[in-house]
Write a protein that holds these residues in place. Sequence first.
Motif, PDB file in Angstrom:
ATOM      1  N   SER A 163       7.197  10.545  16.189  1.00 22.13           N
ATOM      2  CA  SER A 163       8.140  11.609  16.538  1.00 22.13           C
ATOM      3  C   SER A 163       9.366  11.638  15.638  1.00 22.13           C
ATOM      4  N   LYS A 164       9.429  10.760  14.634  1.00 21.37           N
ATOM      5  CA  LYS A 164      10.637  10.607  13.814  1.00 21.37           C
ATOM      6  C   LYS A 164      10.570  11.325  12.473  1.00 21.37           C
ATOM      7  N   ARG A 165       9.480  11.096  11.722  1.00 21.80           N
ATOM      8  CA  ARG A 165       9.401  11.625  10.356  1.00 21.80           C
ATOM      9  C   ARG A 165       7.960  11.580   9.855  1.00 21.80           C
ATOM     10  N   PRO A 166       7.666  12.354   8.813  1.00 20.23           N
ATOM     11  CA  PRO A 166       6.330  12.257   8.212  1.00 20.23           C
ATOM     12  C   PRO A 166       6.135  10.875   7.596  1.00 20.23           C
ATOM     13  N   ILE A 167       4.959  10.310   7.788  1.00 20.97           N
ATOM     14  CA  ILE A 167       4.636   9.010   7.187  1.00 20.97           C
ATOM     15  C   ILE A 167       3.802   9.272   5.940  1.00 20.97           C
ATOM     16  N   LYS A 168       4.402   8.976   4.782  1.00 16.15           N
ATOM     17  CA  LYS A 168       3.713   9.199   3.504  1.00 16.15           C
ATOM     18  C   LYS A 168       3.466   7.904   2.742  1.00 16.15           C
ATOM     19  N   THR A 169       4.356   6.935   2.918  1.00 13.18           N
ATOM     20  CA  THR A 169       4.240   5.644   2.241  1.00 13.18           C
ATOM     21  C   THR A 169       4.591   4.536   3.227  1.00 13.18           C
ATOM     22  N   PRO A 170       4.314   3.280   2.884  1.00 14.01           N
ATOM     23  CA  PRO A 170       4.700   2.176   3.777  1.00 14.01           C
ATOM     24  C   PRO A 170       6.189   2.163   4.101  1.00 14.01           C
ATOM     25  N   ALA A 171       7.027   2.645   3.184  1.00 11.38           N
ATOM     26  CA  ALA A 171       8.473   2.661   3.434  1.00 11.38           C
ATOM     27  C   ALA A 171       8.817   3.516   4.656  1.00 11.38           C
ATOM     28  N   ASP A 172       8.003   4.533   4.932  1.00 13.81           N
ATOM     29  CA  ASP A 172       8.262   5.409   6.076  1.00 13.81           C
ATOM     30  C   ASP A 172       7.932   4.736   7.413  1.00 13.81           C
ATOM     31  N   MET A 173       7.229   3.615   7.364  1.00 11.15           N
ATOM     32  CA  MET A 173       6.865   2.894   8.584  1.00 11.15           C
ATOM     33  C   MET A 173       7.986   1.987   9.068  1.00 11.15           C
ATOM     34  N   LYS A 174       8.873   1.626   8.188  1.00  6.55           N
ATOM     35  CA  LYS A 174       9.897   0.624   8.507  1.00  6.55           C
ATOM     36  C   LYS A 174      10.778   1.079   9.665  1.00  6.55           C
ATOM     37  N   GLY A 175      10.906   0.218  10.645  1.00  4.34           N
ATOM     38  CA  GLY A 175      11.770   0.484  11.790  1.00  4.34           C
ATOM     39  C   GLY A 175      11.131   1.278  12.908  1.00  4.34           C
ATOM     40  N   LEU A 176       9.946   1.864  12.674  1.00  4.51           N
ATOM     41  CA  LEU A 176       9.286   2.627  13.727  1.00  4.51           C
ATOM     42  C   LEU A 176       8.695   1.687  14.787  1.00  4.51           C
ATOM     43  N   LYS A 177       8.859   2.057  16.040  1.00  2.02           N
ATOM     44  CA  LYS A 177       8.220   1.312  17.129  1.00  2.02           C
ATOM     45  C   LYS A 177       6.842   1.952  17.356  1.00  2.02           C
ATOM     46  N   MET A 178       5.811   1.237  16.929  1.00  2.00           N
ATOM     47  CA  MET A 178       4.458   1.801  16.963  1.00  2.00           C
ATOM     48  C   MET A 178       3.617   1.164  18.065  1.00  2.00           C
ATOM     49  N   ARG A 179       3.086   2.005  18.926  1.00  2.00           N
ATOM     50  CA  ARG A 179       2.217   1.521  19.996  1.00  2.00           C
ATOM     51  C   ARG A 179       0.890   1.065  19.415  1.00  2.00           C
ATOM     52  N   THR A 180       0.403  -0.085  19.887  1.00  2.00           N
ATOM     53  CA  THR A 180      -0.936  -0.555  19.553  1.00  2.00           C
ATOM     54  C   THR A 180      -1.653  -0.964  20.839  1.00  2.00           C
ATOM     55  N   MET A 181      -2.947  -1.161  20.742  1.00  2.00           N
ATOM     56  CA  MET A 181      -3.665  -1.840  21.810  1.00  2.00           C
ATOM     57  C   MET A 181      -3.216  -3.293  21.811  1.00  2.00           C
ATOM     58  N   ASN A 182      -3.564  -4.005  22.855  1.00  2.00           N
ATOM     59  CA  ASN A 182      -3.247  -5.440  22.889  1.00  2.00           C
ATOM     60  C   ASN A 182      -4.270  -6.179  22.032  1.00  2.00           C
ATOM     61  N   ASN A 183      -4.195  -5.893  20.735  1.00  2.00           N
ATOM     62  CA  ASN A 183      -5.160  -6.401  19.763  1.00  2.00           C
ATOM     63  C   ASN A 183      -4.380  -7.073  18.635  1.00  2.00           C
ATOM     64  N   PRO A 184      -4.544  -8.381  18.440  1.00  2.00           N
ATOM     65  CA  PRO A 184      -3.749  -9.103  17.442  1.00  2.00           C
ATOM     66  C   PRO A 184      -3.849  -8.528  16.034  1.00  2.00           C
ATOM     67  N   LEU A 185      -5.044  -8.057  15.641  1.00  2.00           N
ATOM     68  CA  LEU A 185      -5.191  -7.492  14.301  1.00  2.00           C
ATOM     69  C   LEU A 185      -4.359  -6.223  14.155  1.00  2.00           C
ATOM     70  N   HIS A 186      -4.419  -5.346  15.142  1.00  2.00           N
ATOM     71  CA  HIS A 186      -3.662  -4.097  15.085  1.00  2.00           C
ATOM     72  C   HIS A 186      -2.160  -4.379  15.050  1.00  2.00           C
ATOM     73  N   MET A 187      -1.735  -5.369  15.821  1.00  2.00           N
ATOM     74  CA  MET A 187      -0.309  -5.707  15.825  1.00  2.00           C
ATOM     75  C   MET A 187       0.120  -6.281  14.482  1.00  2.00           C
ATOM     76  N   GLU A 188      -0.701  -7.132  13.901  1.00  2.00           N
ATOM     77  CA  GLU A 188      -0.392  -7.711  12.594  1.00  2.00           C
ATOM     78  C   GLU A 188      -0.365  -6.634  11.521  1.00  2.00           C
ATOM     79  N   PHE A 189      -1.258  -5.669  11.636  1.00  2.00           N
ATOM     80  CA  PHE A 189      -1.318  -4.556  10.693  1.00  2.00           C
ATOM     81  C   PHE A 189      -0.004  -3.783  10.696  1.00  2.00           C
ATOM     82  N   MET A 190       0.487  -3.428  11.869  1.00  2.00           N
ATOM     83  CA  MET A 190       1.746  -2.688  11.968  1.00  2.00           C
ATOM     84  C   MET A 190       2.918  -3.514  11.426  1.00  2.00           C
ATOM     85  N   LYS A 191       2.937  -4.780  11.759  1.00  2.00           N
ATOM     86  CA  LYS A 191       4.018  -5.654  11.277  1.00  2.00           C
ATOM     87  C   LYS A 191       4.007  -5.746   9.753  1.00  2.00           C
TER      88      LYS A 191
END
Length: 352
Positions: A163-191
Amino acid sequence: EEEALMFKKVSIVFILVASLIVLVTALPVAAKVIKLAHLNPQTPFDIATAAVSAVFKNELEARTGGEISVEIYPNGTLGNERETMEQVKAGITQSYIASVGGIAPFYPLIDITSLPFAYSSYEIGCQLYDGPFGAELAEDIRNKTGIRVLGFIPQGFFQFTNSKRPIKTPADMKGLKMRTMNNPLHMEFMKSLGAAATPVAWAEIYTALQTGVVDGQHNPITVINLGKIFEVQKYLTLSNHMAGLYVWVINDSWFNALKPEEKTAVQGAAEAAVMAGRGIDRLVTATEKGLPALAAKMEVYSATPEELEKFRAIAIPAAKKFFAQNLGEEGTQWVEKYLKAVEEIKKASMSR
């Protein structure tokens, strides 16, 4: 008179017994039953698992003349994923169309199939699981769990929304609170991309996005539509960063007890059903229940190859490290097999 009455009674009993014998022998032989479970609604024109179930039932019952019947249990009727998988292992339920998350507690190596940015086209996924890699993976699952794979059903790719901005590069991910399943791989991916990974149950995702508990999430197009995520998210990035997959399993002991011709019928019906499941996913994604509907309600951005390469450069090394730590040397070996198989398919398609 007493002897005549006794004779009459005996005659009646004899006739009744004889009639029962004739009736019983005239009844058809009881059919073998496959209880087939999946977690989704039984709407075969909307959902892949429902299409697989419907086609398998029709095909198998026709091929065996009803000698094997299929009972479909949708909507998690028999329990959650872990409970249903336990039932398949025990032979209480014969078959289940599981997600990667449902298989993982019983076969942790399945997580390598969610390696981010490994490939981004549906046809590669189908060739991957229909080829030598898929056969080797299925055999490893059977050897280690006692569960036979009837088919792999590649599904839509995960995409980013927020809901914040278009995601075009990894830099656009910084600071976003991203929902994941309770899945360690998905959480590590977002981090690894600089986002704050926040596990939220599916039942709570809409409210969490609406209230700002999380800024965004990732899911396939069909799931984003199903959950009405477009009502509480403005931006959608087509990144194809993780490949969805269903793993359709059956109890191996039950299967091995079948007659040779019955095994052939089950396998043939399963092949037809897998094709149906794959097709319905593509159809839904491409029509009014898929991307066109989202494009009318959200700002859609399609990431360029150069932008995706920036994501790959971060996400793949992070995932390899994660698998090495959590799955050991065997996990590392399977990651390399997976990536090698993908590259071979890509090269073969380019040479055609």
